[in-house]
Write a protein that holds these residues in place. Structure first.
Motif, PDB file in Angstrom:
ATOM      1  N   PRO A  84      -0.616 -93.872 -25.746  1.00 61.37           N
ATOM      2  CA  PRO A  84      -0.677 -95.219 -26.776  1.00 61.37           C
ATOM      3  C   PRO A  84      -0.280 -94.673 -28.108  1.00 61.37           C
ATOM      4  CG  PRO A  84      -2.969 -94.518 -26.051  1.00 61.37           C
ATOM      5  CD  PRO A  84      -2.095 -93.559 -25.441  1.00 61.37           C
ATOM      6  N   LEU A  85       0.264 -95.762 -28.681  1.00 59.37           N
ATOM      7  CA  LEU A  85       0.808 -95.528 -30.065  1.00 59.37           C
ATOM      8  C   LEU A  85       0.035 -94.671 -31.219  1.00 59.37           C
ATOM      9  CD1 LEU A  85       2.836 -95.767 -32.343  1.00 59.37           C
ATOM     10  CD2 LEU A  85       1.800 -98.117 -32.901  1.00 59.37           C
ATOM     11  N   GLU A 220       2.802-104.493 -33.993  1.00 58.66           N
ATOM     12  CA  GLU A 220       3.236-103.575 -33.307  1.00 58.66           C
ATOM     13  C   GLU A 220       2.419-103.275 -31.972  1.00 58.66           C
ATOM     14  OE1 GLU A 220       5.388 -99.119 -32.356  1.00 58.66           O
ATOM     15  OE2 GLU A 220       4.644 -99.780 -34.291  1.00 58.66           O
ATOM     16  N   THR A 221       1.058-103.333 -32.226  1.00 66.12           N
ATOM     17  CA  THR A 221       0.236-102.975 -30.988  1.00 66.12           C
ATOM     18  C   THR A 221      -1.214-103.883 -31.560  1.00 66.12           C
ATOM     19  OG1 THR A 221      -0.757-101.368 -32.397  1.00 66.12           O
ATOM     20  CG2 THR A 221       0.644-100.751 -30.876  1.00 66.12           C
ATOM     21  N   ARG A 222      -2.051-104.220 -30.334  1.00 71.27           N
ATOM     22  CA  ARG A 222      -3.166-104.849 -30.497  1.00 71.27           C
ATOM     23  C   ARG A 222      -4.171-103.980 -31.383  1.00 71.27           C
ATOM     24  NH1 ARG A 222      -5.172-109.294 -30.476  1.00 71.27           N
ATOM     25  NH2 ARG A 222      -3.790-109.754 -28.847  1.00 71.27           N
ATOM     26  N   ASP A 223      -4.149-102.814 -31.395  1.00 71.29           N
ATOM     27  CA  ASP A 223      -4.960-101.970 -32.453  1.00 71.29           C
ATOM     28  C   ASP A 223      -4.655-102.270 -33.935  1.00 71.29           C
ATOM     29  OD1 ASP A 223      -6.802 -99.782 -32.678  1.00 71.29           O
ATOM     30  OD2 ASP A 223      -5.378 -98.934 -33.659  1.00 71.29           O
ATOM     31  N   HIS A 254       9.535-104.439 -34.108  1.00 69.53           N
ATOM     32  CA  HIS A 254       8.220-104.286 -32.995  1.00 69.53           C
ATOM     33  C   HIS A 254       8.016-106.093 -32.925  1.00 69.53           C
ATOM     34  CE1 HIS A 254       8.793-100.373 -32.096  1.00 69.53           C
ATOM     35  NE2 HIS A 254       8.247-100.016 -33.533  1.00 69.53           N
ATOM     36  N   GLN A 257       2.945-108.611 -30.895  1.00 73.14           N
ATOM     37  CA  GLN A 257       1.478-109.570 -30.809  1.00 73.14           C
ATOM     38  C   GLN A 257       1.748-110.633 -31.873  1.00 73.14           C
ATOM     39  OE1 GLN A 257      -1.129-107.728 -28.762  1.00 73.14           O
ATOM     40  NE2 GLN A 257       0.570-106.147 -28.595  1.00 73.14           N
ATOM     41  N   ASN A 280       8.251 -99.844 -27.045  1.00 74.87           N
ATOM     42  CA  ASN A 280       7.388-100.646 -26.817  1.00 74.87           C
ATOM     43  C   ASN A 280       6.799-100.529 -25.461  1.00 74.87           C
ATOM     44  OD1 ASN A 280       7.571-101.742 -29.113  1.00 74.87           O
ATOM     45  ND2 ASN A 280       8.734-103.483 -28.564  1.00 74.87           N
ATOM     46  N   SER A 285       2.762-100.876 -25.868  1.00 77.67           N
ATOM     47  CA  SER A 285       2.523-101.606 -27.024  1.00 77.67           C
ATOM     48  C   SER A 285       2.480-102.893 -26.823  1.00 77.67           C
ATOM     49  CB  SER A 285       3.563-101.376 -28.230  1.00 77.67           C
ATOM     50  OG  SER A 285       3.563-100.052 -28.452  1.00 77.67           O
TER      51      SER A 285
END
Length: 442
Positions: A84-85, A220-223, A254, A257, A280, A285
């Motif tokens: 993961p990213l 870009e990501t949930r994080d 990206h 989200q 992605n 992502s």
């Protein structure tokens, strides 16, 4: 009338007007720009060209615009796959970059990336990486076109000690490139989790003063969303809005989200989105809601991201993935048809970078940035619709010739301005150097 070049083709796909395919037409080129587009018979009667060629098995299209790259990271292709990213970035990529990134790394990695992109029909790319002055120099030597990011992050790197030096060096590069016809600059703050308020406010002011784009990873990501909520008590886009950071020159990369109200707010800002579907997918992502973005009137372009997370710089493959994935995400087979995908990979990319008046479509007055794709091969037969075959069936191996500003960079699959043997030797040397001192991630 005397001109420099006359290119005669079975098909010309200008992109603008949309959905148009010109059969048995020619491009008249003089002084690096397109001066006419007309039927072959009329062109032969009207123009005397110093050079003329026939592409009777090809489609001529605008050169692809790769709207988001980290070109030098081609030297890290495959070193930390299937993660993961944030794990990929923090535990693997950043440590490798800290050890190896310097002028030589960026020079050799950029040359490798440009060679791959040219052979895939890309004539312009939008880059974000350290030592952007080295990237700019290599681009100019090669004859490609690029927007080079003035990278900005909070922490030190081999290129700069902190935000103040990043901005100082970036502005010096802007001054150096101000009149360069091939290379320009954009502000490139890395991401909401790596750049704080004060440097972003400086970027906002400078971008307005200098009329330059701002190129940034976003949503870009949930994080990333979770980090922003913990740090600012809000999602990243809302934070950027409170900083008055969004606007027509903002290029968000990206955007996987997104909530519906955020799409509406971004559309109101007039900014562009760069969709990187394969990166992605590989980093898990998320999915950019491309059909919703287009419906909202947002300009959506396509990028490959870096070869370290893709793992190629094949914009034709990216274009096909973008079209197919968008249909699945929207649950609508009519979402992002072939002509829209081609526009995303050409004119929309140019528009995101502020270059749409010069490149991105084959129109009189624009630079002759052209890609020739051979469509008579087995993989693209039978041929009912050239646009469909370019997007859904053709591969980058069918790109035979590429021009930037009327200058040929690829002829019959052979690179003209780059030494492929030297590039391969340097790539192999970097591999050996890396393996000798770093344990290969498993």
């Amino acid at each position: 009338m005397h001109i420099d070049t006359l290119l005669k083709a079975r098909w010309i796909i200008p992109v603008e007007p949309e959905r148009i395919v010109l059969n048995d037409h020619a491009l008249a080129i003089h002084g690096g720009r397109i001066v006419d587009i007309l039927p072959i018979a009329e062109a032969e009667a009207k123009y005397q060209a110093a050079s003329q060629e026939s592409f009777d098995r090809h489609a001529l299209i605008p050169g692809f615009v790769n709207a988001h790259t980290h070109a030098a990271m081609s030297l890290l292709r495959g070193v930390a796959d299937d993660r993961p990213l944030m794990e990929w970035l923090v535990d693997h990529i950043w440590p490798l970059e800290q050890k190896w990134v310097g002028e030589a790394f960026v020079r050799d990695g950029t040359d490798l990336a440009m060679a791959e992109m040219i052979r895939g029909g890309v004539t312009c790319f939008n880059d974000m990486y350290f030592f952007p002055e080295v990237t700019a120099r290599q681009v100019a030597r090669c004859g490609m076109r690029a927007v080079v990011g003035m990278i900005l992050i909070d922490f030190p790197s081999a290129w700069a000690s902190g935000p103040e030096e990043y901005l100082s060096k970036g502005l010096a590069l802007h001054d150096e490139l101000r009149h360069n016809p091939l290379v320009s600059v954009a502000f490139a703050p890395h991401a909401p989790y790596s750049v704080s308020d004060e440097p972003l406010l400086k970027v906002r002011t400078l971008a307005a003063e200098l009329d330059r784009p701002i190129h940034m990873h976003l949503h870009e990501t949930r994080d990333e969303i979770d980090q922003s909520r913990q740090r600012y008590g809000m999602r990243p886009m809302k934070w950027l809005q409170q900083l008055d950071f969004l606007g027509p020159s903002f290029v968000a990369v990206h955007m996987t989200q997104l909530e519906d109200d955020e799409i509406a707010r971004f559309a109101e800002s007039g900014g562009s989105v760069v969709h990187c579907p394969e990166s992605n997918l590989k980093l898990a992502s998320g999915f950019c809601p491309v059909a919703k973005l287009i419906k909202a009137g947002i300009n959506v372009a396509i990028g490959t991201d870096g070869a370290a997370s893709n793992n190629d710089l094949d914009l034709m493959g990216e274009m096909r993935s973008a079209a197919l994935l968008s249909k699945a995400v929207a649950n609508d087979a009519a979402a992002v048809p072939a002509h829209t995908a081609l526009r995303m990979a050409t004119l929309n990319g140019a528009r995101a970078l502020g270059l749409e008046s010069d490149i991105g479509s084959l129109e009189v007055g624009k630079y002759a940035d052209i890609t020739a794709i051979r469509l008579d091969e087995l993989e693209t037969q039978p041929l009912y619709d050239p646009i469909s075959n370019v997007v859904y069936a053709a591969g980058r191996h069918q790109v035979t010739d590429v021009w930037v500003g009327g200058r040929r960079l690829l002829k019959n699959r052979e690179l003209i301005t780059l030494d492929i043997d030297e590039i391969l030797q340097k790539a192999a040397a970097w591999r050996e150097k890396t393996l000798a001192s770093e344990q290969q991630p498993s």
